[in-house]
Structures are given as C-alpha cells and as structure tokens.
Write an enzyme that holds these catalytic residues in place. Structure first.
Site, PDB file in Angstrom:
ATOM      1  N   ARG A 189       1.240  -1.046   0.133  1.00 24.69           N
ATOM      2  CA  ARG A 189      -0.074   0.048   0.541  1.00 24.69           C
ATOM      3  C   ARG A 189       0.997   1.136  -0.079  1.00 24.69           C
ATOM      4  O   ARG A 189       1.416   1.743   0.980  1.00 24.69           O
ATOM      5  CB  ARG A 189      -0.804  -0.237   0.668  1.00 24.69           C
ATOM      6  N   LYS A 239     -12.425  -6.681  -7.670  1.00 27.50           N
ATOM      7  CA  LYS A 239     -12.624  -6.529  -6.742  1.00 27.50           C
ATOM      8  C   LYS A 239     -13.527  -5.369  -6.006  1.00 27.50           C
ATOM      9  O   LYS A 239     -13.358  -4.094  -6.514  1.00 27.50           O
ATOM     10  CB  LYS A 239     -11.135  -6.100  -6.275  1.00 27.50           C
ATOM     11  N   SER A 262      -5.354  -2.780   7.623  1.00 27.47           N
ATOM     12  CA  SER A 262      -5.200  -2.076   6.005  1.00 27.47           C
ATOM     13  C   SER A 262      -6.987  -1.691   5.901  1.00 27.47           C
ATOM     14  O   SER A 262      -6.976  -1.519   4.886  1.00 27.47           O
ATOM     15  CB  SER A 262      -4.460  -2.281   4.815  1.00 27.47           C
ATOM     16  N   SER A 315     -15.796 -19.107  21.541  1.00 29.81           N
ATOM     17  CA  SER A 315     -16.253 -20.216  20.159  1.00 29.81           C
ATOM     18  C   SER A 315     -15.325 -20.706  18.773  1.00 29.81           C
ATOM     19  O   SER A 315     -15.582 -21.763  18.871  1.00 29.81           O
ATOM     20  CB  SER A 315     -18.253 -20.441  19.612  1.00 29.81           C
ATOM     21  N   THR A 343     -25.401 -16.664  21.203  1.00 27.07           N
ATOM     22  CA  THR A 343     -25.309 -16.007  22.186  1.00 27.07           C
ATOM     23  C   THR A 343     -25.880 -14.326  22.632  1.00 27.07           C
ATOM     24  O   THR A 343     -26.504 -13.801  21.739  1.00 27.07           O
ATOM     25  CB  THR A 343     -23.882 -15.934  22.613  1.00 27.07           C
ATOM     26  N   ASP A 374     -27.238 -24.831  27.702  1.00 27.56           N
ATOM     27  CA  ASP A 374     -26.754 -24.398  29.040  1.00 27.56           C
ATOM     28  C   ASP A 374     -27.241 -24.693  30.384  1.00 27.56           C
ATOM     29  O   ASP A 374     -26.580 -25.648  30.517  1.00 27.56           O
ATOM     30  CB  ASP A 374     -27.161 -22.695  29.065  1.00 27.56           C
ATOM     31  N   GLY A 400     -30.274 -14.624  32.594  1.00 31.10           N
ATOM     32  CA  GLY A 400     -30.233 -15.423  31.305  1.00 31.10           C
ATOM     33  C   GLY A 400     -30.208 -17.070  31.539  1.00 31.10           C
ATOM     34  O   GLY A 400     -30.168 -18.203  32.411  1.00 31.10           O
ATOM     35  N   GLY A 440     -16.892 -23.034  36.429  1.00 33.71           N
ATOM     36  CA  GLY A 440     -17.732 -22.688  35.186  1.00 33.71           C
ATOM     37  C   GLY A 440     -17.271 -23.127  33.759  1.00 33.71           C
ATOM     38  O   GLY A 440     -18.389 -23.085  32.893  1.00 33.71           O
ATOM     39  N   GLN A 491     -21.604 -27.406  27.390  1.00 32.20           N
ATOM     40  CA  GLN A 491     -22.503 -26.952  26.187  1.00 32.20           C
ATOM     41  C   GLN A 491     -21.536 -26.608  24.588  1.00 32.20           C
ATOM     42  O   GLN A 491     -22.830 -27.105  24.095  1.00 32.20           O
ATOM     43  CB  GLN A 491     -22.608 -25.725  26.504  1.00 32.20           C
TER      44      GLN A 491
HETATM   45  P1  NAP Z   1     -27.536 -11.733  32.999  1.00 35.54           P
HETATM   46  O1  NAP Z   1     -28.308 -12.082  32.156  1.00 35.54           O
HETATM   47  O2  NAP Z   1     -26.847  -9.892  32.475  1.00 35.54           O
HETATM   48  O3  NAP Z   1     -27.824 -11.868  34.585  1.00 35.54           O
HETATM   49  C1  NAP Z   1     -26.725 -11.129  35.947  1.00 35.54           C
HETATM   50  C2  NAP Z   1     -26.949 -12.102  36.927  1.00 35.54           C
HETATM   51  O4  NAP Z   1     -25.634 -11.288  38.043  1.00 35.54           O
HETATM   52  C3  NAP Z   1     -28.377 -11.182  37.279  1.00 35.54           C
HETATM   53  O5  NAP Z   1     -28.814 -11.421  38.617  1.00 35.54           O
HETATM   54  C4  NAP Z   1     -27.427  -9.606  38.022  1.00 35.54           C
HETATM   55  O6  NAP Z   1     -28.999  -8.874  39.268  1.00 35.54           O
HETATM   56  C5  NAP Z   1     -26.078 -10.122  38.340  1.00 35.54           C
HETATM   57  N1  NAP Z   1     -25.661  -9.384  38.840  1.00 35.54           N
HETATM   58  C6  NAP Z   1     -24.471  -8.816  37.957  1.00 35.54           C
HETATM   59  N2  NAP Z   1     -24.400  -7.892  38.614  1.00 35.54           N
HETATM   60  C7  NAP Z   1     -24.187  -7.721  39.971  1.00 35.54           C
HETATM   61  C8  NAP Z   1     -23.213  -7.588  40.883  1.00 35.54           C
HETATM   62  N3  NAP Z   1     -22.450  -6.048  41.125  1.00 35.54           N
HETATM   63  N4  NAP Z   1     -23.992  -7.493  42.629  1.00 35.54           N
HETATM   64  C9  NAP Z   1     -25.075  -8.313  42.583  1.00 35.54           C
HETATM   65  N5  NAP Z   1     -25.882  -8.935  41.399  1.00 35.54           N
HETATM   66  C10 NAP Z   1     -25.484  -8.294  40.012  1.00 35.54           C
HETATM   67  O7  NAP Z   1     -26.362 -12.684  32.793  1.00 35.54           O
HETATM   68  P2  NAP Z   1     -26.369 -14.100  32.459  1.00 35.54           P
HETATM   69  O8  NAP Z   1     -26.045 -14.398  30.938  1.00 35.54           O
HETATM   70  O9  NAP Z   1     -27.447 -14.776  33.284  1.00 35.54           O
HETATM   71  O10 NAP Z   1     -24.958 -14.873  33.232  1.00 35.54           O
HETATM   72  C11 NAP Z   1     -24.511 -14.627  34.075  1.00 35.54           C
HETATM   73  C12 NAP Z   1     -23.146 -15.418  34.527  1.00 35.54           C
HETATM   74  O11 NAP Z   1     -22.873 -16.834  34.053  1.00 35.54           O
HETATM   75  C13 NAP Z   1     -21.800 -14.743  33.881  1.00 35.54           C
HETATM   76  O12 NAP Z   1     -20.977 -13.336  33.899  1.00 35.54           O
HETATM   77  C14 NAP Z   1     -20.917 -15.144  33.285  1.00 35.54           C
HETATM   78  O13 NAP Z   1     -19.861 -15.360  33.931  1.00 35.54           O
HETATM   79  C15 NAP Z   1     -21.447 -16.611  33.476  1.00 35.54           C
HETATM   80  N6  NAP Z   1     -21.704 -17.936  31.917  1.00 35.54           N
HETATM   81  C16 NAP Z   1     -21.105 -18.937  32.622  1.00 35.54           C
HETATM   82  C17 NAP Z   1     -21.435 -19.317  30.946  1.00 35.54           C
HETATM   83  C18 NAP Z   1     -20.607 -20.923  31.128  1.00 35.54           C
HETATM   84  O14 NAP Z   1     -20.754 -21.422  30.302  1.00 35.54           O
HETATM   85  N7  NAP Z   1     -19.921 -21.460  32.359  1.00 35.54           N
HETATM   86  C19 NAP Z   1     -22.470 -19.464  29.945  1.00 35.54           C
HETATM   87  C20 NAP Z   1     -22.605 -17.771  30.136  1.00 35.54           C
HETATM   88  C21 NAP Z   1     -22.215 -16.918  31.290  1.00 35.54           C
HETATM   89  P3  NAP Z   1     -30.438  -8.055  38.571  1.00 35.54           P
HETATM   90  O15 NAP Z   1     -31.299  -8.570  38.042  1.00 35.54           O
HETATM   91  O16 NAP Z   1     -30.593  -7.607  40.275  1.00 35.54           O
HETATM   92  O17 NAP Z   1     -29.194  -7.547  37.715  1.00 35.54           O
END
Ligand code: NAP
Length: 517
Positions: A19, A124, A183, A221, A271, A344, A375, A480, A487
């Site tokens: 380039r 291109k 680039s 993944s 995801t 999951d 979730g 985890g 999964q």
């Molecule tokens: P999410 O839907 O955003 O839910 C997060 C949860 O954590 C909610 O219950 C939230 O409470 C709570 N939370 C976050 N920060 C907090 C804090 N500072 N104090 C108190 N509570 C708090 O997320 P998710 O998808 O369920 O994922 C949750 C965790 O699962 C991730 O952090 C990850 O480490 C783990 N994970 C693991 C896998 C695996 O395959 N091992 C896969 C995906 C995720 P509120 O409802 O009050 O906001």
C-alpha cells in the site's frame, strides 16, 4: 515494506499487497525496483486515493505514473480504481476495484456488471457490512461470477466474507501481518486465517457454522469448534457472525440464510443478546409457508407455535428449551429446516451431577440456592425445577427473583439473605467474582461450610474466590469451565450427530483462559 514481505512469506501468505499510500513520501522507480527485485512472493501494488478510502491525497496523474512504474519494476498486479477513466488506467496486469466504506452500495448490481465488463484481470468489490447478511451479499457475487474476483464485506459483521472467500472460488482474501496492522476494518491476521480458520482446508464442499452474538470478537467458540472440526476430519468451518441487538436484525440475517442454501450454513451457536430471538426464529420457521403473517406468528405463544407447525414440539425444540424461552443452538438441515436446543441448562446440571457422581433424576428433593436471576440462572432454575430440586433464588433485584421463582415454583429471597443460606448446593449465576473483579465473592466464606457442593458458573477465572473459599471450607467445587465445555460439546453433537472430542475442546478453553491471564 521489504522486511514486511519477508515476514508475510514466513507466515505463509501466498501474495502480498504493497500500500504505497501508507508511505510518507511517494517512491520513485528505483525504490520500486529495489522493493520488487527477487521478491519471494507475487505482489500487488496499490496506491489508494482518499476518495476510495486510502491515504493518498496528491496529484492523480502523478499517482497513476507511479502505478505504471510499478508495472515496469515487475509487480504482478496493480490495483486501479473503477472510477479512473479506462483511457487513464496504466497498462499492465490490473485489479480493478471499487470500495464503499459507508455500506452495501444501493447500485451494487450495476457496479458488479461494470467491473465484469471492464478489461480487469481481477475484479474487486469491497463494502462496509451492517450485518452478516452483507457478508452473504459479497459471497453471492463470488458464486455468480465468471471472472477472478475479490468480494469482501468490511467490519466485524462482515468477517464471514473474509473467511469463506475460498469456498466460493475468490481470487483471494486479505489478512494483516499482525493485530493493529490492518489495512481495512475487520481484517484477520494471517496467523488466524491459516491456523484458526484453516484457510487452506476450506473448499466448495465445506459446511458452515458460526456464533451469533454482539459482541463476538472475543468469543472462544471459533477456537473450540474449529479445533474440534479439524481433529474429527469434518469438512466444516465455524465463523463469527456479529448481529446488532434487536429481533429485526436477527430476523434479517436468518431470512438471508434461508434465501442462500448455496452458502451451506448448517448451524449456529447463539449468545447474548439473541437467545430469545433464536427460539422465535426456530418456532417461526416451522410454520407452513403462507399460513399466517409474521406479526400473527410473533403474537402467539410457543405452544400455539407448536400446533401451527403441524408437528410435535419435540421434533424441533425440546420441552425444557421451550419452557426456558431461549436457545443457544440452532441446527439447519440440508432441506433448510431449523431445529434448536438450549445446551446451557444441560451443560450446567450435567457438570453438577457428574461432580456429585449422581444422575439428573437424583437432583429430586435436593435443596439448591441459586444466586442470580439472569439468563443463565433461568436455564439452570428451569432444569433444577424440572428434575424436582427444591430451589431458592437470591437476587440483587428482588422483583426478578420473584418473577423467576413464580414461573418455576421456587422460593425468592433478596441477595442480602445469602448469609442465611443453609442449602446443600450453592450455584452462582451472577458475574460477581468474574475478571477483572476477581477479589469479589457473592457468598461470605463462613456460609460455605454449611453447603456440600458449590458451583460457580463463571469460567474466567477458572478458580474464582468463591470456589477457593468453598474448597477451603471442605465443599465439592464445580467450575464454570465444566459447564462451558459441556455446552460446546453438546452443540457439536447436536449438529453433527458424532461424539465430540471433549478433551481437545477442554484444552482449547483452558489454554485460551491461560493466555488471557
Ligand atoms: P445476565 O442475564 O446479565 O444476569 C446477570 C445476573 O448477575 C443478574 O442476576 C444480576 O442481578 C447479577 N449481578 C450482576 N452484577 C451484580 C452485582 N454487582 N451484584 C449483584 N448481582 C449482580 O447474565 P447471564 O447471561 O445470566 O450470565 C451470568 C454469569 O454466568 C456471567 O457473568 C458468566 O460468568 C456466567 N456464564 C457462564 C457460562 C458458562 O458456560 N460457564 C455461560 C454464560 C454465562 P440483577 O438482576 O440485580 O441485575
């Protein structure tokens, strides 16, 4: 530039692009001769003007003279823009190019036709992608052309077009020497292209899988599934597919996939933030064509979706996935029909059960404290409740805990009540303790000695503070990482019907986590 070419050669590039617009000063003919003399690789010389996304802002006739000098100095191709009038184009082997950094050109068909009608040796076309459906638009150009062509969609959303170019017979794709040396937006490195995505092994018969999410750039993944496909000798590749949040964006991509059977998409990991959109897409796709409008379908419940499909729910979505209302895996059969599952929940409870050396049915009657109501908690609570566990949900936002508990017939408690936990099993489904906040833990250490098993769904770091303290308190611990590997294993098996190379997949995950430490 000469040193960079040698580096590209060692990295396994087949060709290099110089380039010239990145140089502070225009090179003269002697400098070009020095650069191109005894070059180890074929070379393209490009001197991109600003109007086409390059850095050159000087005199146009001087720019074209330097390209003509590059031909005399022995380059293999010069890249000349389509907007240069044919009479002004330097003579020599030429790539004629068009770039649009704003998006998919409205007059794409006209531009492609003009490129094809030109006397280019290689055509291109490059444009910015808004979603991965624009990568499909680039790949469709490749699959319909009779001329050597490069067609790429730029940006993270367009990544698939860079990786899959070889499947559709592209003249080539572009990769950078290292991160930070791109680039164009979305370029992968040569190393990623060759080792992670196995560019050389991608061909017309390659099946395509991918991870849909936003963001997806740091997803593990692609590393896990591409390594698994490679060791099993499967003709398949797995690509990142960034889709911006919003059901309409997800639907646009799934419609593009349905309209592109030639692209050989066979499955997706899904995801955040698209797991709910994914289950809706699978339910919708099972509807007989023309039976109702999308808005009618969207307003229906899942059980209604099942009956309108005219076939039982379990043929394309399992019962627990429907109850959870979210899936992380879609499979696409060769006839285009979709099926989905949530790996999951199974991954989580199987990690727990295998550590405890019990079967899923043995969870019945066990007292489990689930911390979190997002979730992941939803999937785990649904599965625990399904197998008869006695679940209490603790969450910072108490109303969320209550809602989840109501749905699955569990108990809800505010997060502060974790000090009172006296359950057999504790499962952390919050991000408390995740990198970078590794000194945090959702449960005080003195509570842990009352539990027998502690499962932290966090996988980064592998040993969270919660797990270290649980281990010190004499508990059985589950990481985890086990859930994460489970999964991915379940996804591989759902797509291929073959047993997954679990040990290799675990090694890829732990190696990557080590690298991030
Ligand atoms: P999410 O839907 O955003 O839910 C997060 C949860 O954590 C909610 O219950 C939230 O409470 C709570 N939370 C976050 N920060 C907090 C804090 N500072 N104090 C108190 N509570 C708090 O997320 P998710 O998808 O369920 O994922 C949750 C965790 O699962 C991730 O952090 C990850 O480490 C783990 N994970 C693991 C896998 C695996 O395959 N091992 C896969 C995906 C995720 P509120 O409802 O009050 O906001």
């Amino acid at each position: 530039m000469r040193a960079a070419m040698d580096k590209a050669n060692r990295a396994g590039a087949d060709m290099v692009e110089f380039r010239l617009d990145y140089l502070a000063e225009a090179p003269d003919e002697n400098a070009l001769k020095t650069l191109l003399e005894d070059k180890p690789l074929p070379a393209i010389v490009t001197y991109r003007p600003k109007r086409q996304g390059g850095l050159f802002a000087g005199d146009e006739s001087g720019r074209l003279k330097i390209l003509a000098a590059a031909v005399r100095a022995g380059c293999d191709y010069i890249d000349v823009e389509l907007d240069v009038p044919p009479s002004n184009r330097p003579k020599g082997p030429t790539i004629i190019s068009h770039h649009d950094f704003t998006g998919l050109p409205a007059d794409l068909g006209r531009i492609v036709a003009e490129l094809n009608a030109s006397d280019a040796d290689v055509c291109k076309i490059v444009f910015a992608a808004a979603g991965p459906e624009d990568a499909l638009a680039a790949l469709e150009i490749l699959s319909n052309t009779g001329k050597p062509t490069i067609a790429l969609a730029m940006g993270e959303a367009g990544l698939a077009s860079r990786i899959l170019a070889g499947k559709f017979g592209a003249f080539g794709t572009f990769a950078s020497l290292n991160e930070g040396a791109e680039s164009a937006p979305g370029q992968l490195t040569v190393e990623q292209m060759k080792n992670l995505y196995r560019w050389e092994s991608i061909g017309a018969a390659t099946s395509v899988y991918g991870v849909i999410g936003c963001p997806v750039a740091h997803s593990m993944s692609p590393a896990i599934h591409n390594a698994a496909f490679a060791i099993e000798g499967l003709g398949a590749v797995y690509v990142p597919l960034r889709i911006e949040p919003g059901a309409e964006n997800f639907t646009r991509f799934m419609d593009a996939v349905a309209g592109a059977p030639w692209a050989d998409f066979r499955g997706f990991s899904v995801t955040i933030p698209h797991k709910e959109n994914a289950i809706a897409a699978v339910a919708r796709a099972s509807r007989p064509c023309g039976s109702q409008t999308d808005s009618q379908a969207d307003s229906q419940t899942d059980s209604q979706a099942d009956s309108r499909a005219g076939r039982p729910c379990h043929e394309y979505l399992d019962e627990l996935s429907v109850r959870i209302g979210a899936i992380n895996t879609i499979a696409i059969a060769p006839d285009g029909s979709l099926s989905g599952t949530n790996t999951d929940y199974a991954a989580a409870i199987d990690a727990l059960c295998s550590a405890m050396e019990i079967g899923r049915e043995d969870l019945g009657g066990r007292r489990v404290a689930v911390i979190g109501a997002g979730g992941v908690a939803r999937a785990i609570v649904a599965a625990l409740a399904h197998y008869g566990a006695d679940v209490t949900i603790y969450n910072r936002t108490f109303s969320r805990a209550e809602k989840l508990a109501d749905e699955f017939d569990c108990t809800a408690r505010p997060l502060d009540d974790v000090v009172k936990i006296a359950d057999d099993i504790i499962v952390n489904c919050t991000s408390i303790g995740m990198t970078p906040n590794i000194d945090a833990s959702p449960v005080p250490s003195d509570v842990l000695s009352r539990a027998r098993v502690v499962f932290d769904t966090i996988y980064n770091p592998v040993r969270t503070r919660l797990l270290r303290e649980a281990s010190d308190a004499g508990c059985l611990t589950v990481s985890g990482v086990d859930m994460f590997v489970n999964q991915a294993v379940a996804q591989f098996e759902f797509w291929t019907g073959k047993s997954a190379p679990r040990n290799l997949m675990r090694k890829v995950v732990t190696d990557r986590l080590d690298m991030r430490r």
